[in-house]
Each structure stands twice: as structure tokens, then as C-alpha cells.
Design a protein around this motif. Structure first.
Motif, short mmCIF file in Angstrom:
data_model
loop_
_atom_site.label_atom_id
_atom_site.label_comp_id
_atom_site.label_asym_id
_atom_site.label_seq_id
_atom_site.Cartn_x
_atom_site.Cartn_y
_atom_site.Cartn_z
N SER A 197 0.84 -1.20 0.00
CA SER A 197 0.00 0.00 0.00
C SER A 197 0.87 1.25 0.00
CB SER A 197 -0.90 0.00 1.24
OG SER A 197 -1.40 1.29 1.49
N PRO A 198 0.75 2.11 -1.04
CA PRO A 198 1.51 3.38 -1.05
C PRO A 198 1.17 4.29 0.14
CG PRO A 198 0.61 2.90 -3.22
CD PRO A 198 0.02 1.90 -2.28
N GLN A 199 -0.09 4.24 0.60
CA GLN A 199 -0.47 5.05 1.77
C GLN A 199 0.36 4.67 2.99
OE1 GLN A 199 -4.66 5.65 2.86
NE2 GLN A 199 -5.22 4.96 0.81
N LEU A 200 0.52 3.38 3.19
CA LEU A 200 1.29 2.92 4.34
C LEU A 200 2.77 3.28 4.20
CD1 LEU A 200 -0.29 -0.57 5.17
CD2 LEU A 200 -0.56 1.56 6.41
N LEU A 201 3.28 3.23 2.97
CA LEU A 201 4.67 3.63 2.74
C LEU A 201 4.87 5.10 3.12
CD1 LEU A 201 7.55 3.32 1.69
CD2 LEU A 201 6.69 3.73 -0.62
N ASP A 202 3.95 5.97 2.69
CA ASP A 202 4.06 7.40 3.03
C ASP A 202 4.02 7.60 4.54
OD1 ASP A 202 4.15 7.93 0.35
OD2 ASP A 202 2.02 8.47 0.17
N LEU A 203 3.13 6.87 5.21
CA LEU A 203 3.00 6.98 6.66
C LEU A 203 4.28 6.50 7.35
CD1 LEU A 203 1.24 7.61 9.11
CD2 LEU A 203 0.24 5.32 8.91
N ALA A 204 4.84 5.39 6.83
CA ALA A 204 6.08 4.84 7.40
C ALA A 204 7.23 5.84 7.25
CB ALA A 204 6.44 3.52 6.72
N GLN A 205 7.35 6.43 6.06
CA GLN A 205 8.45 7.37 5.81
C GLN A 205 8.35 8.62 6.69
OE1 GLN A 205 8.24 7.62 1.46
NE2 GLN A 205 10.18 6.53 1.33
N SER A 206 7.11 9.13 6.86
CA SER A 206 6.95 10.31 7.71
C SER A 206 7.26 9.96 9.17
CB SER A 206 5.54 10.88 7.58
OG SER A 206 4.59 9.98 8.11
N SER A 207 6.89 8.73 9.61
CA SER A 207 7.19 8.29 10.98
C SER A 207 8.69 8.16 11.19
CB SER A 207 6.50 6.95 11.27
OG SER A 207 5.12 7.05 11.09
N ILE A 208 9.37 7.58 10.21
CA ILE A 208 10.83 7.40 10.30
C ILE A 208 11.52 8.77 10.38
CG2 ILE A 208 12.87 6.64 9.00
CD1 ILE A 208 11.07 4.28 7.98
N ASP A 209 11.06 9.71 9.54
CA ASP A 209 11.65 11.06 9.54
C ASP A 209 11.50 11.73 10.91
OD1 ASP A 209 12.36 10.72 6.94
OD2 ASP A 209 10.64 11.81 6.10
N LYS A 210 10.32 11.56 11.52
CA LYS A 210 10.07 12.16 12.84
C LYS A 210 11.01 11.57 13.90
CE LYS A 210 5.19 13.20 12.03
NZ LYS A 210 3.81 12.71 12.25
N VAL A 211 11.20 10.25 13.84
CA VAL A 211 12.07 9.60 14.84
C VAL A 211 13.51 10.03 14.63
CG1 VAL A 211 12.92 7.39 15.74
CG2 VAL A 211 10.53 7.61 15.05
N LEU A 212 13.93 10.14 13.37
CA LEU A 212 15.33 10.52 13.08
C LEU A 212 15.65 11.94 13.54
CD1 LEU A 212 15.82 8.89 9.56
CD2 LEU A 212 16.90 8.19 11.69
N LYS A 213 14.62 12.76 13.72
CA LYS A 213 14.85 14.12 14.23
C LYS A 213 15.25 14.10 15.71
CE LYS A 213 11.89 16.48 10.90
NZ LYS A 213 10.56 17.05 10.66
N CYS A 214 14.91 13.01 16.41
CA CYS A 214 15.29 12.87 17.83
C CYS A 214 16.66 12.20 17.94
CB CYS A 214 14.25 12.05 18.59
SG CYS A 214 12.58 12.58 18.36
#
Length: 841
Positions: A197-214
Motif C-alpha cells: 500500500s503506497p499510503q502505508l509507505l508514506d506513513l512509514a516514511q513520515s514516521s521514520i523522519d520524525k524519529v530521526l529528528k530525535c
């Protein structure tokens, strides 16, 4: 305060010091304390059925008529957070985490868990649904036209976690680690869908980006950082994002401090082996390993071996259960922690995804599984490694029995209550253990391979995997039964997937159209299958339309992009084909066929520079396919990449013994002789020695082809070089070219062909004369002259015999001048021979 709570929750357990502190400060907190206590004790059901959660979910029991379950849950959670959102964030997080853990328990780890929807949702909501409650939940979980597996257990838990982690996350901004749980939700949701699912991929990438900011948090929590990077690896591998996956696995390995290498060690593999031979093993070293090294208290403690699934011994009369090493102490593994085992498993999975299915790859993967299974400690790692070993061993007659027993044991262990859920969840999210139905499907596949089709059929029917059921009936020769069973299921409940399957069986478009309408035009599968039927019937225009409709719903369909490209090729729509194959290689960068087809589209569009680059990528993926090399040779020559063309020609000769392409050789020789500039601005003269080497190799294989000898002579100056040695070689090659030409039948009957042979012979004679005049050794010169004169004399005689008019006694008009020049040259050669003879006396 909140971060101090989030970290142990993400880790999954409390350290002794944290346990004391939580008893004093956390568990007695009004809203979240009791929920967090139940969560950390592993009593997730108590969290869901706690009075405050039931009050959150049911309220006063009222709802709007026909209200959507997802919208209702969102409304209730937001309402709960609005009242006192700072104190209630942790309580809602505890609920989301408990739901994810229970959903994982229900479908991945076991033991089975039964949640009654009526216990947690108001009756008014359930009775107002236009369809059954489970169907309503499945409909909410359907993404990008990809439906949910029909027998997934307790889907409400995933829906509730989804609502909290995606719809209500904006109200929980102060929770820094919430994106980590969102990433875990994505992993579980993706595994129950038919396709990516492309929707889930977008959600995963945004989640990963948020975690990497910490970054500061990740640097302080090494163990959690390792788990996070491994979860990223599996997410990216799922969605064909191989490069980011590599970066994360590298980071996880660096953090773990492990050095992991494939190596050879002397050992024995069979009971009867006398000598120690080199065996492939995995060597694991810990960088900071010290004699007094102790396990980190932030790493989970190992599960007792009795609680883990049984690892069956091979029990073969010839092959040993494991390699008997000559020096076992030298390759002894360190005592691996949960994070270290998960890193080894992650590297193994990345290796598997980036290498072709091959016997050598299987041996390398078995080295990984042997390493992991030598230290049985954690449920998730153990089950994942056992399932991988089973897949690798099922094709080996000596191991297939063990594979069968092992899979059955793994299936049975799902219901075993001896191993608590807290033990099974250790490292679960950083391993991607298979869901229970995948393990059962693997068992059915093994039975099919062993010829027990009827037994596998029973498993597939129980799992409601109707496509596999149909395949089994086809194998059993019961073709009518396939249609019968699908129609029987449709009578129970109409589903788009079943209509698609009926369309596959009967090859009838009406069933795909029915599936399309029934799904509310959201079924990517319906349009995909309809397109494939059009493709089979060579109805390419309709086929393209259906594929594009399917891809509008879900863009992550690798096979559909490929088939769409092929359909565009059939319609000569090369722009469309290029776009389709570009998306295909974007999803799967190691698809050699897609790269090759993309280059073909670029060639047809006259974009030959792009074709050259794409063919290079194709060759990285498949070095053995001669068709790709041939395309690469032609394109390289066409755009002036002469060095690459020479390399490609050599490779083609490696792959095909009798390969030759005269036209390419002519272009390459001309480029070197005329010293043309290549695509990089380098003069082609620099490639003369490499081209000589290539022609030497070609001429040794095709010694009877006159054109090859002709080009070889041309490369050596065609007898007009300033270098006498080059001229001698050119004469040899011209002479061989002449002999090869006259030995082939048919040319002497056609005046035009005869004229061409005479022209080349005259050139050979002139070159011979020129060379002999400069030779210091008269004897060698006489031999050369004699040989050339005989060849020319024979040609002149053949011309007179074949093309003289009987009535007039004259040679054919077209050949008169040529024969006269030939006789004149023969006379000159004879005179020169006489002079040289006089000199030598």
C-alpha cells in the motif's frame, strides 16, 4: 516525565531500578497508572477491558444512525483527549500499544486471544451498521484497493490502534516516541493486506523522519536505536526501497559493534567424511568483547529454551546435523544478545532480498540460520530463523522431512500456552516473524511438493486461501470443482476477490466487472485481472486502460507496471512503455528485464544516451544474458562508446561461442583507422591494441570469414603503413581474406560479385608489390610474390573460363577492364620476381 515512561514502554520491560521508581511514581498516576501497570505486566486484555477504556469507547452508549466505526472511534478518542489532554496522552498511548500487542498475539505469536466486539463497543453502534461488524472493520482497513486477509483475528484492535496513531496523533504531540509505534502499526497492517500500500509507505516514511529528528534520544538509547533501524530495514525492503534499507542495516550493525563475515573453515559435513574440508560458516566477532563482558540490563533476558519451539535435529544417516569443525574454539560465537541476534537476522534478510535465487545463495543463507539457531534465546528470532531454514531446505531430499516436522511444530506452537506473550514479544517488531497463516500456508506448500495435494487442499480451504484451493483442484484434475467451490462461497457472501477468482477460472470479463462494481470501483485486483485477460487476447488498447485504472488505485504493483510496458510496446506507444518500465525499475532496481525493456523504449524514441545508461543497469542485474549484451554492444557503438563496445563484444564471445557481428566490427575498425573521437572526447586510436586483440580472438574462431580478415588487414594499415611488420601482417590477412572468398561457392557466377573479388585481389597484388620492394630479404619477397601471383593467375583464368562469350570469344563487358588490370598486375609481379631473383644470385 513522559519520555521516561515512553522509553520502557517501547523497550517492552522495566529494569530493576525502573521497576522501583515506577511503583512509587507512575503506577499510582490517576489516569494512566493502572493501564501502564497492566501493560508492563503483559496483561493487555486488562488494559482494553479497564473501566476507563470501556468508558472511553462506549460513553453513554449513543451514536449516530449508520455511523462508521472508524469515525466513531476517532470521535470518542479525541473527545477523551480534549477533556484533559496532557494527563491522558499516556493512557491513550497505553491503549494503542496494548491493541498492537494483542493484534500481534492474535495473528503472529499466539497463544490465541478472543476479544468480543460487543464487550468494547456500544450495542447501538453495532446494530446500526449497514453490513456485518467484521465487514465494516475490514472495509475501514482496506487501503489502495488492497483487501484485508479474510480470517485475520480481532481486526478491531488494529483499527483502534490505527485511529489513535494516525487520526489522533496531532493531539499527542508531547509523546516523542509515538512515531515508533506508528511504524510498528504500518508493519502489521501491511502484512495483512493482499499487496503493498503506497499510503502505508508514506506513513512509514513520515514516521521514520520524525524519529530521526530525535537524534539525541537515539544516541542515548543504543538498544532502542538498533531495534528502530532494524524495523526501518524491514519496512523499506517490503516496499522495494533497497538503498535506504542498506543504510539502516549498516547503522544497526555499527551500533551493535558486531563484525559479521562469511568465511571458510575446515570441517566435516557427513558421518563418513574422513578428511576435513573447507565449509562455509558465519564468523561473528564483537568489537568491544572483553573477557569480563556482561549483558546490558537494557537488553531483554533470554527466554527459557523449554518455552521456545522445538528445533528438530536432522536425523539423517549420511549428513550431520551441523558442521563438525576441526577447530571449533577458533570460530566460537560470543554470547549474543537479543539486539545482536536481530542484527544478524536483519543482515540475512537484506542479503536474501538483494541476491538471486541460487544454490550458492541458499548455502550462504543457511550459514546465517545455523549461526542464529545455535543460540536459541528469543521466540521471534527463533521462529523467523526456523521458517527461513525450512524454506531453504524444502527442496533438499535429505532435509525435507525435517522441514515438514519443523513447520508442523511451529504451527502447533501458536496454540501452546507455556510461553507467555511477554516472552514472545521480545524483539518481535525487529524480526518480522511470519503471521500464523503464512506458516500454515508453508506447511500446505510442503505437502503439495511431497505429492500430498489432498492434505494441502484441506489446509488451504481452512485458511480460505481460495486461489491456492483452485490450483490444488487443477492439479488433481478436478477442473469443474474449482468453479463449484468459488460459486459456493459466493452464495454465502459476495466478495470482489471471489468474483475475480471466478473470472480467472472461466476467463470471462463479466465477473471482473461485477467485482469492480461490488468493490465500489476500489478493487485494484479486478482491473489487474481484467487487463491480463485482455493481454492474453491481444486486445492491447483495452488492456492498457484496465492496467492504468488498477495503478490509479495502487501504484505499488510491480508486475502491473511491467505488463503495462509490454502492452504499450505492442501498441508502439514507446513514451508510455518508457514511463511504465521506469516505474518498474524504481520499485525493483535489480529487475534486469525491466531495465532492458526500458532501454529498448529509449532506443525507439531515439534517446540512445539514456538507453546506454539503462542497459548498464540491466547488466549489473544480469551479467549472463547475451541479449542484453548484444543490445549494449549496438547502443555503445551507435553513441561512440567504442571502449565499452569492445568489452561487450568480448563478453558476447564468452557467452556465445560462434558470435560475430561484421557491421559492428566495420564501424569499430573505421573509428580506429580514421581516429574518430568517442563520446568522452578521447581519440579512438588509443583503442588500436585492444581492437587488435579482439580481432585476433574473432579470427581464431571464424577463420573462414573473408570480411573479418579484410577488417583485420585494414586495422594493420591495409598494407600502407609506415611500419614494415604491419604491412607484412596486412598482406597475410588480405591473402587469407582472398582465399576465404574464392572458396565460397556462388560468387563466380555473378559478374558484380566477381568484379568485387577482382578489385580486392588487385589491391592485394599492389600491396604485395609495394611491400616486396622495401624488403631486405629477397628470398622472403620472392615467396610472397609467388604466392600472390598464383592467386591472381587463378582468378584471371576463372574469369575467362566462366565469363567468356562463346560466339565472340570476348570476356563479359563488365569484367574486361578488371581482367585486363589483373593481367597487367600479374606481368608486373613476374617482372619484379625476375629482378629479385637476379639480385639474390
Amino acid at each position: 516525565m513522559q519520555l521516561d515512561v515512553e522509553i520502557p514502554v517501547l523497550r517492552g520491560f522495566l529494569t530493576p531500578s525502573e521497576a522501583t521508581e515506577w511503583k512509587q511514581n507512575v503506577f499510582n498516576t490517576a489516569e494512566s497508572g493502572p493501564l501502564l501497570e497492566s501493560l508492563m505486566e503483559g496483561d493487555f486484555e486488562a488494559v482494553l477491558l479497564s473501566p476507563q477504556v470501556l468508558d472511553l469507547l462506549t460513553g453513554d452508549g449513543s451514536c449516530s444512525e449508520g455511523e462508521d466505526i472508524e469515525a466513531y472511534l476517532e470521535k470518542r478518542v479525541l473527545q477523551y483527549l480534549d477533556d484533559d489532554h496532557t494527563k491522558r496522552e499516556l493512557a491513550v498511548m497505553a491503549l494503542a500499544v496494548s491493541c498492537l500487542h494483542m493484534f500481534a498475539q492474535s495473528n503472529w505469536t499466539g497463544p490465541p486471544l478472543s476479544i468480543h466486539i460487543s464487550d468494547v463497543l456500544p450495542q447501538a453502534l453495532l446494530s446500526s451498521q449497514p453490513q456485518t461488524v467484521v465487514e465494516a472493520i475490514h472495509s475501514s482497513l482496506l487501503l489502495d484497493g488492497e483487501s484485508v486477509y479474510s480470517l485475520v483475528a480481532n481486526p478491531l484492535l488494529l483499527l483502534l490502534a490505527r485511529v489513535i496513531l494516525t487520526k489522533c496523533s496531532s493531539k499527542m504531540d508531547s509523546l516523542q516516541l509515538l512515531p515508533c509505534w506508528t511504524l510498528r502499526y504500518v508493519s502489521l497492517h501491511q502484512q495483512i493486506l493482499e499487496s503493498r500500500s503506497p499510503q502505508l509507505l508514506d506513513l512509514a516514511q513520515s514516521s521514520i523522519d520524525k524519529v530521526l529528528k530525535c537524534q539525541s534520544l537515539l544516541s542515548e538509547q543504543r538498544n532502542l536505536a538498533i531495534h528502530f533501524h532494524l524495523e526501518c530495514v524491514y519496512t523499506f525492503l517490503t516496499y522495494y526501497e533497497y538503498q535506504p534499507a542498506k543504510e539502516h542495516i549498516k547503522k544497526a550493525q555499527e551500533l551493535s559493534g558486531l563484525t559479521i563475515n562469511m568465511t571458510g573453515a575446515l570441517g566435516k559435513r557427513t558421518h563418513f567424511q574422513q578428511k576435513y574440508l573447507a565449509q562455509l560458516i558465519l564468523e561473528v566477532k564483537r568489537e568491544q568483547d572483553q573477557p569480563g563482558w556482561v549483558a546490558d540490563e537494557l537488553s531483554p533476558t533470554p527466554t527459557p529454551q523449554a518455552s521456545l519451539p522445538k528445533d528438530y535435529a536432522l536425523g539423517d544417516e549420511t549428513r550431520l546435523d551441523k558442521i563438525n569443525l576441526a577447530e571449533p574454539d577458533q570460530y566460537e560465537l560470543p554470547d549474543l544478545s537479543a539486539e545482536e541476534q536481530a542484527v544478524i537476522l536483519g543482515i540475512c534478510t537484506d542479503f536474501q532480498k538483494n541476491n538471486p535465487v541460487h544454490k550458492l545463495t541458499e548455502e550462504e543463507l543457511l550459514a546465517f540460520t545455523s549461526c542464529i539457531l545455535s543460540q536459541p534465546k528469543f521466540w521471534a528470532v527463533e521462529v523467523t530463523a526456523l521458517c527461513l531454514r525450512t524454506k531453504l531446505e524444502k527442496g533438499n531430499s535429505r532435509c525435507v522431512e525435517r522441514a515438514m516436522m519443523q513447520t508442523q511444530a511451529t504451527v502447533d506452537h501458536f496454540k501452546d500456552k507455556n510461553c507467555p506473550i511477554t516472552e514472545r514479544l521480545k524483539g518481535f517488531y525487529s524480526c518480522q516473524a511470519p503471521p500464523r497463516w503464512d506458516v500454515q500456508k508453508q506447511l500446505a506448500s510442503l505437502l503439495t511438493d511431497l505429492g500430498c495435494t489432498s492434505s494441502s487442499l484441506l489446509i488451504y480451504e481452512k485458511l480460505e486461501l481460495w486461489e491456492d484451493v483452485v490450483i490444488c483442484y487443477e492439479r488433481l484434475g478436478q477442473h469443474g470443482k474449482s468453479e463449484e467451490i468459488v460459486r459456493r462461497e459466493l452464495e454465502k457472501k459476495e466478495k470482489p476477490s471471489l468474483y475475480c477468482l471466478l473470472g480467472d477460472i472461466l476467463r470471462d470479463h463479466q465477473y471482473y466487472d461485477r467485482a469492480w462494481e461490488l468493490s465500489g470501483r476500489r478493487s485494484a485486483r479486478a482491473m489487474r485481472s481484467k487487463a491480463l485477460l485482455h493481454l492474453r487476447s491481444k486486445e492491447f488498447q483495452q488492456c492498457v486502460y484496465c492496467f492504468e485504472q488498477s495503478l490509479k488505485i495502487n501504484t505499488m504493483q510491480l508486475g502491473v507496471w511491467f505488463s503495462l510496458g509490454c502492452a504499450y510496446f505492442a501498441l508502439e506507444g514507446y513514451e508510455g512503455a518508457a514511463k511504465a518500465f521506469q516505474r518498474c525499475v524504481g520499485l525493483e532496481p535489480d529487475n534486469a528485464e525491466a531495465w532492458n525493456n526500458l532501454s529498448t523504449a529509449h532506443i525507439r524514441l531515439q534517446k540512445k544516451d539514456k538507453a546506454f545508461c539503462t542497459l548498464r543497469e540491466a547488466l549489473k542485474c544480469n551479467y549472463e544474458q547475451w541479449q542484453i549484451w548484444e543490445n549494449f554492444l549496438v547502443v555503445s557503438t551507435d553513441i561512440g562508446e567504442f571502449a565499452e563496445a569492445i568489452k561487450a563484444y568480448h563478453r558476447l564471445m564468452d557467452l556465445r561461442e560462434n558470435y560475430k557481428d561484421i557491421q559492428i566490427l566495420q564501424i569499430l575498425v573505421r573509428a580506429v583507422v580514421e581516429n574518430l573521437t568517442d563520446r568522452q572526447g578521447v581519440q579512438a586510436e588509443t583503442l588500436r591494441s585492444k581492437l587488435k586483440e579482439l580481432l585476433g580472438r574473432i579470427s581464431s574462431r571464424h577463420s573462414t570469414d573473408c570480411e573479418i580478415w579484410q577488417q583485420y588487414a585494414l586495422l594493420y594499415g591495409d598494407g600502407h603503413s609506415a611500419n614494415p611488420d604491419d604491412n607484412e601482417k596486412a598482406i597475410q590477412f588480405l591473402s587469407k581474406a582472398h582465399r576465404c572468398k574464392v572458396q565460397v561457392g556462388g560468387w563466380d557466377k555473378e559478374p558484380d560479385l566477381f568484379k568485387e573479388v577482382i578489385k580486392r585481389a588487385i589491391n592485394m597484388g599492389e600491396v604485395t608489390m609495394s611491400c616486396c620492394k622495401k624488403k631486405s630479404n629477397p628470398t622472403e619477397a620472392l615467396q610472397m610474390l609467388s604466392s600472390t601471383r598464383l592467386s591472381l593467375k587463378s582468378l584471371a583464368t576463372k574469369a575467362k573460363q566462366t565469363h567468356t562469350d562463346v560466339a565472340t570469344g570476348q570476356i563479359h563487358a563488365e569484367l574486361q577492364d578488371g581482367v585486363a588490370a589483373l593481367e597487367q598486375l600479374i606481368t608486373e609481379l613476374q617482372e619484379l620476381s625476375g629482378k629479385l631473383r637476379d639480385q639474390s644470385q
